[in-house]
Design a protein around this motif. Sequence first.
Motif, PDB file in Angstrom:
ATOM      1  N   ASP A  70       0.845  -1.184   0.000  1.00 58.99           N
ATOM      2  CA  ASP A  70       0.000   0.000   0.000  1.00 58.99           C
ATOM      3  C   ASP A  70       0.887   1.244   0.000  1.00 58.99           C
ATOM      4  OD1 ASP A  70      -1.952   1.901   0.357  1.00 58.99           O
ATOM      5  OD2 ASP A  70      -2.310   1.409   2.459  1.00 58.99           O
ATOM      6  N   LEU A  71       0.668   2.124  -0.954  1.00 53.83           N
ATOM      7  CA  LEU A  71       1.486   3.322  -1.086  1.00 53.83           C
ATOM      8  C   LEU A  71       0.738   4.593  -0.723  1.00 53.83           C
ATOM      9  CD1 LEU A  71       3.171   2.517  -4.498  1.00 53.83           C
ATOM     10  CD2 LEU A  71       4.136   2.244  -2.229  1.00 53.83           C
ATOM     11  N   ASN A  72      -0.415   4.494  -0.126  1.00 55.57           N
ATOM     12  CA  ASN A  72      -1.201   5.703   0.145  1.00 55.57           C
ATOM     13  C   ASN A  72      -0.390   6.787   0.826  1.00 55.57           C
ATOM     14  OD1 ASN A  72      -3.536   4.887  -1.077  1.00 55.57           O
ATOM     15  ND2 ASN A  72      -4.351   3.935   0.765  1.00 55.57           N
ATOM     16  N   SER A  73       0.433   6.425   1.799  1.00 51.87           N
ATOM     17  CA  SER A  73       1.192   7.452   2.516  1.00 51.87           C
ATOM     18  C   SER A  73       2.407   7.928   1.735  1.00 51.87           C
ATOM     19  CB  SER A  73       1.625   6.932   3.886  1.00 51.87           C
ATOM     20  OG  SER A  73       2.506   5.852   3.731  1.00 51.87           O
ATOM     21  N   THR A  74       2.791   7.223   0.675  1.00 49.60           N
ATOM     22  CA  THR A  74       3.993   7.630  -0.060  1.00 49.60           C
ATOM     23  C   THR A  74       3.686   8.532  -1.238  1.00 49.60           C
ATOM     24  OG1 THR A  74       3.930   5.714  -1.519  1.00 49.60           O
ATOM     25  CG2 THR A  74       5.175   5.496   0.522  1.00 49.60           C
ATOM     26  N   ASP A  80      11.790  10.574  -2.757  1.00 52.93           N
ATOM     27  CA  ASP A  80      12.836  10.245  -3.717  1.00 52.93           C
ATOM     28  C   ASP A  80      13.057   8.747  -3.855  1.00 52.93           C
ATOM     29  OD1 ASP A  80      13.602  13.016  -4.198  1.00 52.93           O
ATOM     30  OD2 ASP A  80      14.343  12.964  -2.127  1.00 52.93           O
ATOM     31  N   LEU A  81      12.652   7.983  -2.830  1.00 53.40           N
ATOM     32  CA  LEU A  81      12.985   6.566  -2.821  1.00 53.40           C
ATOM     33  C   LEU A  81      12.003   5.787  -1.953  1.00 53.40           C
ATOM     34  CD1 LEU A  81      15.203   4.399  -3.514  1.00 53.40           C
ATOM     35  CD2 LEU A  81      16.317   5.076  -1.402  1.00 53.40           C
ATOM     36  N   VAL A  99       8.839   5.472 -10.128  1.00 56.73           N
ATOM     37  CA  VAL A  99       8.103   4.222 -10.360  1.00 56.73           C
ATOM     38  C   VAL A  99       6.795   4.202  -9.567  1.00 56.73           C
ATOM     39  CG1 VAL A  99       8.200   1.707 -10.087  1.00 56.73           C
ATOM     40  CG2 VAL A  99      10.225   2.949 -10.862  1.00 56.73           C
ATOM     41  N   VAL A 100       6.768   4.827  -8.396  1.00 56.97           N
ATOM     42  CA  VAL A 100       5.583   4.784  -7.534  1.00 56.97           C
ATOM     43  C   VAL A 100       4.766   6.075  -7.547  1.00 56.97           C
ATOM     44  CG1 VAL A 100       6.551   3.046  -6.007  1.00 56.97           C
ATOM     45  CG2 VAL A 100       6.872   5.456  -5.472  1.00 56.97           C
ATOM     46  N   ILE A 106       1.873  -1.040  -5.230  1.00 55.55           N
ATOM     47  CA  ILE A 106       2.896  -1.611  -6.103  1.00 55.55           C
ATOM     48  C   ILE A 106       2.966  -3.093  -5.770  1.00 55.55           C
ATOM     49  CG2 ILE A 106       4.791  -1.046  -4.525  1.00 55.55           C
ATOM     50  CD1 ILE A 106       6.539  -0.609  -7.064  1.00 55.55           C
ATOM     51  N   THR A 107       3.115  -3.919  -6.788  1.00 54.35           N
ATOM     52  CA  THR A 107       3.131  -5.362  -6.565  1.00 54.35           C
ATOM     53  C   THR A 107       4.525  -5.837  -6.173  1.00 54.35           C
ATOM     54  OG1 THR A 107       3.685  -5.939  -8.852  1.00 54.35           O
ATOM     55  CG2 THR A 107       1.323  -5.670  -8.311  1.00 54.35           C
TER      56      THR A 107
END
Length: 122
Positions: A70-74, A80-81, A99-100, A106-107
Amino acid sequence: MGRQPAKSRTANVGRIAELIFAAEAESRGCTACFPGGEVPHFDLIVVTPSNRKVAVQIKGQSTELFSTIDLNSTTHGPLDLLAVFNAAQGGWFLVPAKVVAGRRTITGAEVRKYPANWNLLE
């Protein structure tokens, strides 16, 4: 003393991953700086040997499965990374922010394309 709730165990894995990442970055000549308080879009800033500042979001996984992350917070601020530590495999995966960017997840298959990509901190 009973088992910790799942959310608490997940938070512990994340905190441990942050500390392991900071130690690894320091061993590579970088300086790891933790922000005071909660910052929603990154866990620490790494100052590289060339004095570049890198905002890093760290995710930790304790299972071999390597599930969707889960990338909600990113995705809500400068990043940058994305650094993912898989404890079962004992390895780091360092994914460039491009990429994100703008994504919610992201899988594991996508993350595995970036094993030990430490050159991003040079």
